[in-house]
Motif scaffolding. Structure first.
Motif, PDB file in Angstrom:
ATOM      1  N   GLN A   1     -27.542   2.220-100.758  1.00 58.42           N
ATOM      2  CA  GLN A   1     -28.169   2.788 -99.438  1.00 58.42           C
ATOM      3  C   GLN A   1     -28.833   1.702 -98.670  1.00 58.42           C
ATOM      4  OE1 GLN A   1     -30.868   6.143 -99.603  1.00 58.42           O
ATOM      5  NE2 GLN A   1     -32.507   4.702 -99.072  1.00 58.42           N
ATOM      6  N   ASP A   2     -29.749   0.858 -99.566  1.00 62.13           N
ATOM      7  CA  ASP A   2     -30.244  -0.206 -98.703  1.00 62.13           C
ATOM      8  C   ASP A   2     -29.129  -1.273 -98.149  1.00 62.13           C
ATOM      9  OD1 ASP A   2     -32.784   0.806 -99.252  1.00 62.13           O
ATOM     10  OD2 ASP A   2     -32.978  -0.520-101.072  1.00 62.13           O
TER      11      ASP A   2
ATOM     12  N   LYS B   1     -28.022  -0.173 -95.032  1.00 64.22           N
ATOM     13  CA  LYS B   1     -28.767  -0.201 -93.815  1.00 64.22           C
ATOM     14  C   LYS B   1     -29.032  -1.916 -93.420  1.00 64.22           C
ATOM     15  CE  LYS B   1     -31.821   3.601 -95.004  1.00 64.22           C
ATOM     16  NZ  LYS B   1     -32.979   4.038 -95.568  1.00 64.22           N
ATOM     17  N   ASN B   2     -29.108  -2.714 -94.396  1.00 65.34           N
ATOM     18  CA  ASN B   2     -29.072  -4.038 -94.102  1.00 65.34           C
ATOM     19  C   ASN B   2     -27.957  -4.691 -93.447  1.00 65.34           C
ATOM     20  OD1 ASN B   2     -31.790  -3.968 -95.400  1.00 65.34           O
ATOM     21  ND2 ASN B   2     -30.887  -4.721 -97.292  1.00 65.34           N
TER      22      ASN B   2
END
Length: 474
Positions: A372-373, A376-377
């Motif tokens: 997930q991170d 986003k990044n």
């Protein structure tokens, strides 16, 4: 599973079958990893043909595995299963004298309800050789879960960590000694040494890593942790069965593969170990996150990891230029899909869908958060995660999405290629060395091979030819 993940990642579950490689294929790497073992696969001729063709080991090599072939007499209960298995195991003991015999159950042993777990202890007492039973049938398990069942069964045979269990006793002995001085000088020194050992272990708790990796890759991961002052006390499985690691309630364990949820559960519930939930060491990003999580649990500040990761990404630049902006679709086969997808997203690829035969959200929670991170990044849309995908529905979705690459099982590769979709066999990632910093290049080598092939064909003018012209050239 936290609500945060549920709100951002889309989880779906279809009703497809396990369209995967057979889980008894785990014998291929486990018999080489555990050098003093012997694997006995209890199944039909079909299992034997699969092993012979899939593993490609000639009979002259005398591999440390064999087939206990079930016939009509076995299935109709006309033969005595115990006596037949006893005869085979006696022959194995005479010819190979292994430290452990591992029985691998198959679909047939499940269907005819063969009581392998009931026969093994009795036969073990008669032969004097440990016999471990692991179920690896394709009815219940996906391809890589065969290793999971073997390691879960082996975890029960690991010796108990007894030194730390007697913590209170050591302290009490020390107090009595100081108060009454009844003990001799040697006894005092012995008790003091025990206290020192306890303090040392308290500062550096035992760490056991679980998951079967080639010796070179296991050494690389152990070395990376050693650079951060983390000492690995053992691996499950070990090179030899007689060197299995000590386990207990003071021992920390951490997995290196995402398909070992049953092993993780066994280590926590049955052996009372403390599980470190970390992303898996696949790709430079995953390896760094894996090391950082272990160090954080032990209260150690990492040094030089960021620079190490940057160097690896710099070395991958030629591959990154090729995959950036390309799309990939995981049909689902070996349970490595989420970790591979996260790494490819970090490389700049777009992942439309992550099909996976089975997903343990608790065991893979850290990996899901990391996925997930990463999305986003990288400002990339979240992929949909489909458990037990229905292949018919997947093909319809692939027709709409038109991915640049599909990572799929061998059964679907040729039909997809015929429909103009580039494919890569997922089983190749199972057998390849993909863990750690240094092996990230091998992952991208596998992923980019179909893309590079197409680029080469376009340079030759292949794409401009008609079907008839292509056929004439072939």
């Amino acid at each position: 599973m936290s609500n945060k993940i549920s709100e951002t990642l889309t989880f779906e579950c279809e009703t497809g079958n396990y369209h995967t490689f057979c889980p008894i294929s785990c014998v291929a790497w486990l018999y080489q990893k555990i050098e003093d073992s012997f694997f006995l696969v209890v199944g039909t001729k079909t299992c034997g043909y699969f092993l012979q063709n899939a593993l490609g080991v000639m009979i002259f090599a005398e591999p440390r595995y064999a087939m206990a072939e079930l016939e009509e007499g076995d299935i109709s209960a006309q033969l005595n299963d115990y006596e037949e298995l006893k005869r085979l195991c006696l022959q194995i003991k005479k010819d190979r004298n292994p430290s452990v015999i591992i029985w691998i159950g198959t679909c047939t042993t499940e269907i005819i309800k063969m009581d392998l777990e009931g026969m093994a202890p009795k036969l073990e007492n008669e032969l004097g050789i440990p016999i471990i039973v692991a179920r690896a049938n394709g009815l219940d398990y996906a391809s890589t879960q065969g290793e999971d069942t073997v390691l879960a069964a082996m975890a029960h045979r690991c010796p108990e960590q007894i030194l730390l269990i007697e913590r209170k006793k050591v302290i009490q002995d020390s107090n009595i000694q100081n108060l009454f001085s009844f003990l001799s000088l040697e006894k005092k020194e012995e008790t003091a040494n025990k206290s020192k050992i306890f303090e040392k272990l308290k500062k550096n708790p035992p760490l056991v890593l679980f998951g079967s990796l080639p010796s070179t890759v296991a050494s690389q991961l152990s070395s990376e942790l050693k650079r951060q002052s983390v000492q690995v006390s053992g691996w499950l499985p070990a090179q030899r069965y007689t060197d299995l690691p000590f386990l207990g309630d003071q021992v920390y364990v951490c997995g290196v593969n995402p398909f070992l949820s049953r092993t993780a559960t066994t280590l926590m519930r049955r052996r009372k170990c403390k599980l470190i939930g970390a992303p898996f060491p696949i790709g430079p990003d995953g390896t760094r996150a894996w090391i950082e999580k272990i160090c954080s649990v032990f209260g150690i500040k990492t040094e030089g990891l960021e620079k190490r990761e940057e160097q690896i990404w710099e070395n991958l630049k030629d591959y990154l230029d090729l995959v950036r902006g390309k799309s990939v679709f995981f049909m689902g086969d070996n349970l490595l899909e989420i970790s591979l997808a996260r790494f490819l997203i970090r490389c700049g690829m777009i992942v439309y869908e992550i099909g996976i035969p089975y997903l343990d959200k608790r065991y893979q929670a850290a990996e899901l958060l990391f996925l997930q991170d990463t999305c986003k990044n990288m400002s990339i849309p979240m992929p949909r995660i489909v458990e037990k995908p229905d292949n018919y529905n997947q093909i319809q979705r692939m027709r709409e999405l038109k991915p640049d690459l599909a990572i799929t099982g061998m059964a679907h590769a040729n039909p997809l290629e015929a429909r103009g979709i580039n494919t890569k066999w997922s089983v190749e990632f199972t057998f390849a060395q993909i863990h750690g910093f240094t092996n990230a290049r091998d992952v991208l080598e596998l992923v980019t091979r179909p893309l590079r092939r197409n680029n080469n064909l376009e340079n030759l003018g292949w794409s401009n030819l008609t079907k008839k012209e292509k056929k004439n050239k072939i």
